[in-house]
Design a protein around this motif. Structure first.
Motif, short mmCIF file in Angstrom:
data_model
loop_
_atom_site.label_atom_id
_atom_site.label_comp_id
_atom_site.label_asym_id
_atom_site.label_seq_id
_atom_site.Cartn_x
_atom_site.Cartn_y
_atom_site.Cartn_z
N ALA A 13 0.93 -1.16 0.10
CA ALA A 13 -0.01 -0.09 -0.06
C ALA A 13 0.85 1.25 0.07
CB ALA A 13 -0.88 0.06 1.11
N LYS A 14 2.00 1.43 0.64
CA LYS A 14 2.78 2.36 0.64
C LYS A 14 3.46 2.73 -0.64
CE LYS A 14 2.78 3.82 5.08
NZ LYS A 14 2.52 5.15 5.35
N GLU A 32 0.93 4.30 -2.92
CA GLU A 32 0.59 5.71 -2.62
C GLU A 32 1.49 6.58 -3.24
OE1 GLU A 32 0.68 6.03 1.60
OE2 GLU A 32 -1.39 4.93 2.00
N THR A 33 2.62 6.13 -3.81
CA THR A 33 3.46 7.10 -4.52
C THR A 33 2.96 7.47 -5.72
OG1 THR A 33 4.48 5.33 -5.59
CG2 THR A 33 5.72 5.93 -3.63
N SER A 90 -2.49 9.35 -5.80
CA SER A 90 -4.02 9.32 -5.89
C SER A 90 -4.44 8.40 -4.44
CB SER A 90 -4.36 8.61 -6.91
OG SER A 90 -3.82 9.26 -8.11
N LYS A 91 -5.65 8.39 -4.25
CA LYS A 91 -5.89 7.65 -3.18
C LYS A 91 -5.76 5.98 -3.57
CE LYS A 91 -10.13 7.28 -0.10
NZ LYS A 91 -11.53 7.31 0.21
N VAL A 92 -5.50 5.24 -2.60
CA VAL A 92 -5.26 3.93 -2.72
C VAL A 92 -6.47 3.29 -2.41
CG1 VAL A 92 -3.88 1.90 -2.33
CG2 VAL A 92 -2.81 4.11 -2.90
N ASN A 138 -7.37 -0.39 -1.08
CA ASN A 138 -6.68 -1.57 -0.85
C ASN A 138 -7.58 -2.71 -0.69
OD1 ASN A 138 -4.85 -3.68 0.18
ND2 ASN A 138 -4.22 -2.33 1.94
#
Length: 524
Positions: free
Chosen positions: A164-165, A168-169, A172-174, A176
């Motif tokens: 997830a990290k 996030e690069t 945008s909103k991730v 999961n």
């Protein structure tokens, strides 16, 4: 020759006539008549454009004026009387308004999407990093409507958090949507604690008190006051008030010569006491959970409530625990060792140092407590606490001058010698253990006498689910969503035991019997 020229001119005229006629027909084609209220009605349309891209808007009537609600998101330019070019500048939503001849207005809901090139470039970078960090694990990343969707299956929660990290690069909103392999059961850790205490006390007392009940027509006593002398009363030589001696302390030797009216009390005592304590509490708990153990009891003590300067408040009774106590939290480190926060304690009632309040005798507590944090490998042992205490106390008293006389001076001296030797050691040994397999014999406690046989066989002969014909339990899933696994691993509510202590995790045992063994040598 003239004929050919005439034919050519005729053909050219026919072509020109056809072109002019077509133009005239198009010019005369009537525009669909607008309703009488067209000048006051508006039309709404939707437009979509990406950042850095342009779209061309065709209008049925010449354009008089255009306007964009947010110039930071989009830009509109009239490139011809009936054409408008719309350029996307930043992602978002805005409105385009077009005024045409005849009072007609058109509204366009404009949606500017992020550049697919930038999104795809970020997604390619994320996919490459995911393949590098999680080889052999299938992870998929996609983008839609400004959201990044992360799908696939990872081995544990740490891998899910790292994936997830990385996602996030993109900025945008991730969302999961990962699944996690169901982890095995947490390891169970057994802590063995060994208290070994050896206390030895040696006391020697020697002293003499001389008293007279009328020798030389006088009464009196000679003492060093270290050991209580007898109290003398009466008048010598009189029958109305005869002299007498009252012994308040029963000493070892008492000598009295009636013919001489002389007596002596002698304190000559040697005491040796040995106390041995061996406590071995064992406690099992899961990794990272607290375990608490108490084998002992509770003793009452009075507490004054609401005392004021003019009166005495009510007296209530409270209870305090004593015995063998063990509190610890084990944690398995990434190195495979076991880190322990451990606080063992052995306490016993000490009436010698107690106090008496309003007729209540409140004993003191003899406490041996250790609190520390250590790290051990499985099966290793550590002596986390130790004590070696040797004390020697000597009280010597004598009467001046008389006590210095050789040989005879011993009758005017008293001595009290006390020696104590205390040895204590606390050893801890953690072990990672497994449950007893199904069908294996269970540990039994050896007893000297047999118990009565039970009249009921319901509890001891209860059939298993398989033997009773019930369907077997559904096996646990191999994977589950991340959020579901996180919820299942949340700590439970603390276990509260009425009338006793509360445990914040692991197992708790209260017992009124102890594993301590104590032996006391007889007094000599």
């Amino acid at each position: 020759m003239r004929v050919r020229i005439g034919i050519a001119l005729t053909c050219l005229n026919a072509v020109l006539l056809t072109f002019v006629a077509g133009t005239f027909v198009r010019a005369q084609t009537p525009v669909p008549a607008a309703p009488a209220s067209a000048a006051t009605q508006d039309s709404t349309n939707d437009l979509s454009v990406s950042v850095g891209k342009s779209v061309l808007v065709d209008c049925a009537r010449p354009v008089e004026r255009v306007a964009v609600g947010s110039g930071d998101l989009a830009e509109a330019t009239a490139v011809s009387p009936t054409e408008i070019m719309l350029n996307g500048k930043a992602a978002g939503e805005t409105t385009l308004i077009v005024w045409q001849t005849g009072g007609i207005r058109q509204f366009f809901n404009v949606t500017v999407h992020a550049s697919n090139y930038a999104v795809n470039d970020h997604l390619d970078t994320v996919r490459r990093e995911l393949r590098t960090e999680f080889p052999g694990q299938t992870l998929r990343v996609s983008a839609e409507n400004g959201l990044v969707f992360l799908r696939g299956t990872v081995k544990d929660l740490d891998a899910a958090a790292r994936a997830a990290k990385i996602a996030e690069t993109t900025g945008s909103k991730v969302v999961n949507l990962l699944y996690v392999e169901v982890p095995p059961a947490e390891p169970q850790i057994l802590l063995k604690v060994r208290f070994a205490s050896y206390d030895r006390t040696l006391a020697r007392q020697l002293g003499i008190n001389l008293f007279s009940l009328g020798a030389a027509n006088s009464i009196g006593s000679v003492t060093t006051q270290q050991f209580s002398p007898p109290s003398l009363t009466g008048i010598p030589g009189t029958s109305s008030s005869p002299t007498s001696a009252t012994v308040s302390n029963l000493l070892n030797l008492f000598i009295f010569r009636p013919d001489l009216n002389l007596g002596a009390t002698i304190e000559a005592l040697q005491t040796e006491q040995v106390v041995q304590v061996l406590s071995e509490p064992n406690l099992l708990t899961a990794n990272g959970k607290e375990g608490s153990f108490l084998a002992g009891g509770q003793y009452p003590f009075p507490v004054v409530q609401g005392a004021t300067g003019t009166g005495v408040g009510a007296v209530t009774i409270q209870f305090k625990e004593f015995g063998v106590r063990l509190n610890f939290i084990p944690t398995i480190t990434p190195r495979g060792s076991i880190r322990l926060q451990v606080a063992p304690e052995v306490s016993s009632l000490d009436f010698a140092n107690g106090v008496t309040i309003s007729g209540f005798t409140v004993p003191g507590l003899d406490v041996r407590r250790v609190k520390t944090e250590v790290e051990l490998s499985q099966g290793q042992s550590f002596a986390i606490g130790g004590l070696l205490d040797n004390r020697s106390t000597k009280n010597f008293s004598k009467i001046p001058f008389l006590g210095d006389i050789p040989i005879l001076g011993k009758f005017f001296q008293s001595v009290n010698i006390s020696k104590t030797d205390t040895e204590l050691i606390v050893i801890v040994t953690p072990e990672i253990v497994q449950p007893i397999p199904v069908g294996a014999p269970l540990p039994q406690v050896k007893t000297t006498d047999k118990f009565l046989s039970s009249d009921s066989t319901v509890l001891t002969n209860t059939q298993s689910a398989e033997a009773a014909g019930a369907k077997p339990a559904t096996p646990p899933p191999a994977t589950m969503p991340v959020e579901k696994l996180v919820d299942s691993m949340k700590p439970e509510e603390p276990l509260v035991i009425e009338g006793g202590m509360s445990a914040s995790g692991g197992g708790t045992t209260n017992s009124t019997t102890s594993t301590s063994s104590t032996s006391t040598a007889p007094t000599q």
